[in-house]
Design an enzyme around this catalytic site. Sequence first.
Site, PDB file in Angstrom:
ATOM      1  N   HIS A 128       0.152  -0.014  -1.724  1.00 57.97           N
ATOM      2  CA  HIS A 128      -0.523   0.700  -3.074  1.00 57.97           C
ATOM      3  C   HIS A 128      -0.014   2.036  -2.775  1.00 57.97           C
ATOM      4  CE1 HIS A 128      -3.347   1.905   0.028  1.00 57.97           C
ATOM      5  NE2 HIS A 128      -3.434   0.963   1.124  1.00 57.97           N
ATOM      6  N   ASP A 162      -1.892   4.859  -3.584  1.00 58.06           N
ATOM      7  CA  ASP A 162      -2.995   5.839  -3.569  1.00 58.06           C
ATOM      8  C   ASP A 162      -3.238   5.910  -2.368  1.00 58.06           C
ATOM      9  OD1 ASP A 162      -3.893   3.216  -3.467  1.00 58.06           O
ATOM     10  OD2 ASP A 162      -6.145   3.878  -3.384  1.00 58.06           O
ATOM     11  N   GLU A 195      -6.212   1.135  -4.890  1.00 62.53           N
ATOM     12  CA  GLU A 195      -6.914   0.278  -3.641  1.00 62.53           C
ATOM     13  C   GLU A 195      -7.656   0.605  -2.887  1.00 62.53           C
ATOM     14  OE1 GLU A 195      -6.436  -1.367   0.716  1.00 62.53           O
ATOM     15  OE2 GLU A 195      -5.529   0.380  -0.062  1.00 62.53           O
ATOM     16  N   GLU A 196      -7.528   2.169  -2.647  1.00 63.42           N
ATOM     17  CA  GLU A 196      -8.355   2.969  -1.440  1.00 63.42           C
ATOM     18  C   GLU A 196      -9.609   2.335  -1.691  1.00 63.42           C
ATOM     19  OE1 GLU A 196      -8.009   3.415   1.594  1.00 63.42           O
ATOM     20  OE2 GLU A 196      -5.950   3.619   1.631  1.00 63.42           O
ATOM     21  N   GLU A 238       1.416  -3.364   3.712  1.00 59.80           N
ATOM     22  CA  GLU A 238       0.898  -2.710   4.301  1.00 59.80           C
ATOM     23  C   GLU A 238       0.878  -1.984   6.089  1.00 59.80           C
ATOM     24  OE1 GLU A 238      -2.445  -0.846   4.094  1.00 59.80           O
ATOM     25  OE2 GLU A 238      -3.056  -1.961   2.384  1.00 59.80           O
TER      26      GLU A 238
END
Length: 401
Positions: A78, A80, A145-146, A171
């Site tokens: 991700h 963001d 995603e956040e 991640e």
Amino acid sequence: MGIEKEIRAKAEEYRDYTATLLSEMVKIKSYSSEEEAVCRKIKEMCEEAGFDEVYFDGLGSVIGRIGSGPKILAFDAHIDTVTTGDLSAWKKDPFSGEIDDTYVWGRGTSDQKGGAASMITAGKILKDLGYDKDYSVYFTFTVMEEDCDGMCWKYLIEEEKLIPNFAVSTEPTSCRLYRGHRGRMEMVVTLKGISSHGSAPERGVSAAYKASRAALAMEKLNSELKPDAENFLGKGTIVVSEMKVNGPSQCAVPDQAMLYLDRRLTWGEDAALAISQVKEYITEALGEEPESVTMPDYSKRGWKNTDYSQELYFPTWKIDEDHEIVKAGVSAHTDLFGKAPVVDKWTFSTNGVAICGRHKIPMIGFGPGDESEAHAPNEKNRIEDLVICSAFYAMLPYKLS
């Protein structure tokens, strides 16, 4: 020279290239739903690296592909980030993307643009090697995603019909191999009282006092939650993250209250169980059921202005240590670096809640940087981790083939 030696040499050759990719991403603010500028930059980077195909999906994620095999392996990052928080806590400009001998600095370096940078380098390595094996290798640089982990992949699977055979989340794992993490959900508890003038509180029923007792009931519930049977993911948790109380005025007994709950779910726990537990513990504390316990929806629009939403429920996932994708990851690491990786799990949540938790696609995690850097001031990522991960991502398609 064996393929693993070629890949290691390429990853080392591209050390500065990968660090620069990450630095350039960090310089572009990309808060959830505001990722357009960094997405356009990443698309440009993938094209310059020679990817066979690069495009935006309907939500705005960048999708890159290398190879045209009949099976699909997807690497996900991700792109963001959360905001900076208190700027006075930062020793460096959070958007400087500063590079020194050891680290790249700035917001998103570990969580998780570092994984994205290593993915682009891995794609470049695969192109250099003329990869043409069994897998179409997809690299997904996902949005929002956040705010709502997994929704980007729910969209990819259900709307865009991109359904991998295997997936890898990049991640941060400190270059360990992860095979699961707890799920999570959010809940809203509403409570009602009876208002009265503040000079005569005995005439009313305070929703504030109900909320206080309900919050303490959640503290009790948290202490009594149990770990999973394997004791791999650990115990579930619940926390009151927000409380609000309202009434007719500042001089009145409040008649409405709300508790917002963050619930982490271990293996064997799901939304129905979690809601029933909240109702049970609050009913015991108050002597009556709460007005409601509900699971809210997330429906914020992203930069492509697409309408899409989901409930704030993110299922737990794990896969067995002897699964094919875990074994392939262990073998890739061992061939590249002469030792097996540590196999473990995340504490926090990732897009795996949709890929494996909701849609049962086998996946692992392997990423640069440390979980403890996520959302923290003075965030940084080791350049050496970027090199290790770019080699691992390039090696894995060969191992699966």
